[in-house]
Write a protein that holds these residues in place. Sequence first.
Motif, PDB file in Angstrom:
ATOM      1  N   PHE A   1       6.406  12.247 -19.131  1.00  0.00           N
ATOM      2  CA  PHE A   1       6.582  13.681 -18.959  1.00  0.00           C
ATOM      3  C   PHE A   1       6.339  14.039 -17.499  1.00  0.00           C
ATOM      4  CE2 PHE A   1       5.203  14.413 -23.621  1.00  0.00           C
ATOM      5  CZ  PHE A   1       6.524  14.258 -24.044  1.00  0.00           C
ATOM      6  N   THR A   2       7.075  15.016 -17.002  1.00  0.00           N
ATOM      7  CA  THR A   2       6.985  15.369 -15.584  1.00  0.00           C
ATOM      8  C   THR A   2       5.620  15.921 -15.189  1.00  0.00           C
ATOM      9  OG1 THR A   2       7.994  17.513 -16.103  1.00  0.00           O
ATOM     10  CG2 THR A   2       9.454  15.771 -15.316  1.00  0.00           C
ATOM     11  N   ASP A   3       4.824  16.371 -16.167  1.00  0.00           N
ATOM     12  CA  ASP A   3       3.486  16.869 -15.851  1.00  0.00           C
ATOM     13  C   ASP A   3       2.389  15.850 -16.151  1.00  0.00           C
ATOM     14  OD1 ASP A   3       3.594  16.884 -18.593  1.00  0.00           O
ATOM     15  OD2 ASP A   3       2.924  18.961 -18.852  1.00  0.00           O
ATOM     16  N   ASN A   4       2.783  14.599 -16.418  1.00  0.00           N
ATOM     17  CA  ASN A   4       1.815  13.543 -16.727  1.00  0.00           C
ATOM     18  C   ASN A   4       1.638  12.684 -15.477  1.00  0.00           C
ATOM     19  OD1 ASN A   4       0.049  11.942 -18.117  1.00  0.00           O
ATOM     20  ND2 ASN A   4       1.558  11.066 -19.511  1.00  0.00           N
ATOM     21  N   ALA A   5       0.757  13.129 -14.593  1.00  0.00           N
ATOM     22  CA  ALA A   5       0.685  12.570 -13.236  1.00  0.00           C
ATOM     23  C   ALA A   5       0.249  11.112 -13.185  1.00  0.00           C
ATOM     24  CB  ALA A   5      -0.258  13.419 -12.386  1.00  0.00           C
ATOM     25  N   ALA A   6      -0.694  10.699 -14.028  1.00  0.00           N
ATOM     26  CA  ALA A   6      -1.267   9.356 -13.893  1.00  0.00           C
ATOM     27  C   ALA A   6      -0.225   8.252 -14.049  1.00  0.00           C
ATOM     28  CB  ALA A   6      -2.416   9.178 -14.882  1.00  0.00           C
ATOM     29  N   PRO A   7       0.559   8.210 -15.135  1.00  0.00           N
ATOM     30  CA  PRO A   7       1.543   7.140 -15.243  1.00  0.00           C
ATOM     31  C   PRO A   7       2.648   7.243 -14.207  1.00  0.00           C
ATOM     32  CG  PRO A   7       1.796   8.677 -17.064  1.00  0.00           C
ATOM     33  CD  PRO A   7       0.527   9.038 -16.368  1.00  0.00           C
ATOM     34  N   LEU A   8       2.964   8.454 -13.757  1.00  0.00           N
ATOM     35  CA  LEU A   8       3.966   8.586 -12.704  1.00  0.00           C
ATOM     36  C   LEU A   8       3.476   7.963 -11.405  1.00  0.00           C
ATOM     37  CD1 LEU A   8       5.205  12.229 -13.389  1.00  0.00           C
ATOM     38  CD2 LEU A   8       6.491  10.114 -13.765  1.00  0.00           C
ATOM     39  N   ARG A   9       2.180   8.127 -11.117  1.00  0.00           N
ATOM     40  CA  ARG A   9       1.615   7.488  -9.913  1.00  0.00           C
ATOM     41  C   ARG A   9       1.665   5.972 -10.037  1.00  0.00           C
ATOM     42  NH1 ARG A   9      -2.333  11.639 -10.220  1.00  0.00           N
ATOM     43  NH2 ARG A   9      -3.771  10.213 -11.276  1.00  0.00           N
ATOM     44  N   VAL A  10       1.326   5.461 -11.215  1.00  0.00           N
ATOM     45  CA  VAL A  10       1.374   4.012 -11.425  1.00  0.00           C
ATOM     46  C   VAL A  10       2.796   3.506 -11.195  1.00  0.00           C
ATOM     47  CG1 VAL A  10       1.205   2.194 -13.169  1.00  0.00           C
ATOM     48  CG2 VAL A  10      -0.611   3.902 -12.971  1.00  0.00           C
ATOM     49  N   SER A  11       3.773   4.188 -11.770  1.00  0.00           N
ATOM     50  CA  SER A  11       5.167   3.762 -11.626  1.00  0.00           C
ATOM     51  C   SER A  11       5.587   3.760 -10.166  1.00  0.00           C
ATOM     52  CB  SER A  11       6.078   4.676 -12.436  1.00  0.00           C
ATOM     53  OG  SER A  11       5.803   4.577 -13.818  1.00  0.00           O
ATOM     54  N   ASP A  12       5.191   4.774  -9.426  1.00  0.00           N
ATOM     55  CA  ASP A  12       5.551   4.846  -8.017  1.00  0.00           C
ATOM     56  C   ASP A  12       4.953   3.675  -7.240  1.00  0.00           C
ATOM     57  OD1 ASP A  12       6.647   6.418  -5.677  1.00  0.00           O
ATOM     58  OD2 ASP A  12       4.530   6.370  -5.125  1.00  0.00           O
ATOM     59  N   LYS A  13       3.697   3.356  -7.517  1.00  0.00           N
ATOM     60  CA  LYS A  13       3.046   2.253  -6.811  1.00  0.00           C
ATOM     61  C   LYS A  13       3.666   0.904  -7.165  1.00  0.00           C
ATOM     62  CE  LYS A  13      -1.423   4.574  -6.305  1.00  0.00           C
ATOM     63  NZ  LYS A  13      -2.849   4.611  -6.736  1.00  0.00           N
ATOM     64  N   LEU A  14       4.241   0.812  -8.345  1.00  0.00           N
ATOM     65  CA  LEU A  14       4.852  -0.446  -8.774  1.00  0.00           C
ATOM     66  C   LEU A  14       6.306  -0.568  -8.349  1.00  0.00           C
ATOM     67  CD1 LEU A  14       3.312  -0.802 -12.346  1.00  0.00           C
ATOM     68  CD2 LEU A  14       2.739  -2.118 -10.300  1.00  0.00           C
ATOM     69  N   GLY A  15       6.819   0.435  -7.646  1.00  0.00           N
ATOM     70  CA  GLY A  15       8.149   0.319  -7.077  1.00  0.00           C
ATOM     71  C   GLY A  15       9.272   0.976  -7.848  1.00  0.00           C
ATOM     72  N   TYR A  16       8.960   1.662  -8.954  1.00  0.00           N
ATOM     73  CA  TYR A  16      10.002   2.349  -9.715  1.00  0.00           C
ATOM     74  C   TYR A  16      10.596   3.477  -8.878  1.00  0.00           C
ATOM     75  CZ  TYR A  16       8.277   0.296 -14.153  1.00  0.00           C
ATOM     76  OH  TYR A  16       7.902  -0.537 -15.166  1.00  0.00           O
ATOM     77  N   ARG A  17      11.856   3.804  -9.197  1.00  0.00           N
ATOM     78  CA  ARG A  17      12.533   4.921  -8.564  1.00  0.00           C
ATOM     79  C   ARG A  17      13.110   5.847  -9.629  1.00  0.00           C
ATOM     80  NH1 ARG A  17       9.666   3.857  -5.290  1.00  0.00           N
ATOM     81  NH2 ARG A  17      10.001   3.228  -3.109  1.00  0.00           N
ATOM     82  N   PRO A  18      13.236   7.161  -9.321  1.00  0.00           N
ATOM     83  CA  PRO A  18      13.770   8.106 -10.307  1.00  0.00           C
ATOM     84  C   PRO A  18      15.129   7.677 -10.837  1.00  0.00           C
ATOM     85  CG  PRO A  18      12.807   9.282  -8.465  1.00  0.00           C
ATOM     86  CD  PRO A  18      12.835   7.836  -8.069  1.00  0.00           C
ATOM     87  N   ASP A  19      15.341   7.938 -12.117  1.00  0.00           N
ATOM     88  CA  ASP A  19      16.572   7.521 -12.794  1.00  0.00           C
ATOM     89  C   ASP A  19      17.070   8.644 -13.712  1.00  0.00           C
ATOM     90  OD1 ASP A  19      18.589   5.605 -13.399  1.00  0.00           O
ATOM     91  OD2 ASP A  19      17.555   5.079 -15.256  1.00  0.00           O
ATOM     92  N   GLY A  20      16.883   9.890 -13.262  1.00  0.00           N
ATOM     93  CA  GLY A  20      17.318  11.031 -14.050  1.00  0.00           C
ATOM     94  C   GLY A  20      16.204  11.578 -14.925  1.00  0.00           C
ATOM     95  N   ILE A  21      16.545  12.581 -15.730  1.00  0.00           N
ATOM     96  CA  ILE A  21      15.573  13.176 -16.633  1.00  0.00           C
ATOM     97  C   ILE A  21      16.114  13.156 -18.051  1.00  0.00           C
ATOM     98  CG2 ILE A  21      14.630  14.689 -14.837  1.00  0.00           C
ATOM     99  CD1 ILE A  21      16.173  17.005 -16.270  1.00  0.00           C
ATOM    100  N   ALA A  22      15.212  13.371 -19.003  1.00  0.00           N
ATOM    101  CA  ALA A  22      15.578  13.540 -20.409  1.00  0.00           C
ATOM    102  C   ALA A  22      14.882  14.791 -20.923  1.00  0.00           C
ATOM    103  CB  ALA A  22      15.164  12.319 -21.219  1.00  0.00           C
ATOM    104  N   ARG A  23      15.593  15.567 -21.718  1.00  0.00           N
ATOM    105  CA  ARG A  23      15.024  16.776 -22.316  1.00  0.00           C
ATOM    106  C   ARG A  23      14.959  16.577 -23.828  1.00  0.00           C
ATOM    107  NH1 ARG A  23      17.356  21.398 -22.150  1.00  0.00           N
ATOM    108  NH2 ARG A  23      15.547  22.671 -21.555  1.00  0.00           N
TER     109      ARG A  23
END
Length: 219
Positions: A149-171
């Motif tokens: 989820f876009t407001d779930n900061a912790a896993p988004l930070r982990v993904s960024d540090k591991l090299g993931y890049r944005p791939d669109g959104i889902a609603r």
Amino acid sequence: MLIDHWPLLGLRVRTSRLELRLPAEDELAELADVAAQGVHEPGRRPFLTPWTDLPPAERARETLRRHWSRRGTWTPQDWTLDLAVFVDGRPVGVQEMEARNFGILREVGTASWLGLGHQGQGIGREMRSAVLHLAFAGLGAHEATTSSFTDNAAPLRVSDKLGYRPDGIARDVLHGSAVVSQRLRLTRDRWELTDRPEVTLSGLAPCLREFGLDQPEQV
């Protein structure tokens, strides 16, 4: 022996402090207890499937049902690997990896949960690093995906540090309201450039057919 029929029971993914593997039945019961004790702070809803909204006893039972279901419906073309994460021999959470037609697409998705009492110690990042090593180094994956989820900061930070890049959104709809997830993608090239812990694999060769890989040399 059971492992002769289900070689995934012998698969081990290890870092210096974590071990990821399928749990024995008594360990699965202990894992259910961890889920019952809480996976996130009250009032938060970080998962699209709202299993953590259940009362503690039902949350524990759902942990068992999900694990058994994924073993029972496994095929080489459609699988979800539900690895328990152990610290000092005790289960603290689950690291999932799933794929459809992996032998052709060479793409996996990941998801996870970690007991509330074990968060904030870097375990979440380390266990995802471990399963990504299994995917890329062990199984020869080309890409890995995840979403949060876009407001779930912790896993988004982990993904960024591991090299993931944005791939669109889902609603989607959760409890009658619209929610937005950020999809993320990690390529093998980017994974190879990331700073990650040392990971060792054992017991993988007998499992390759279960992952849709006919021959070891495909990896």
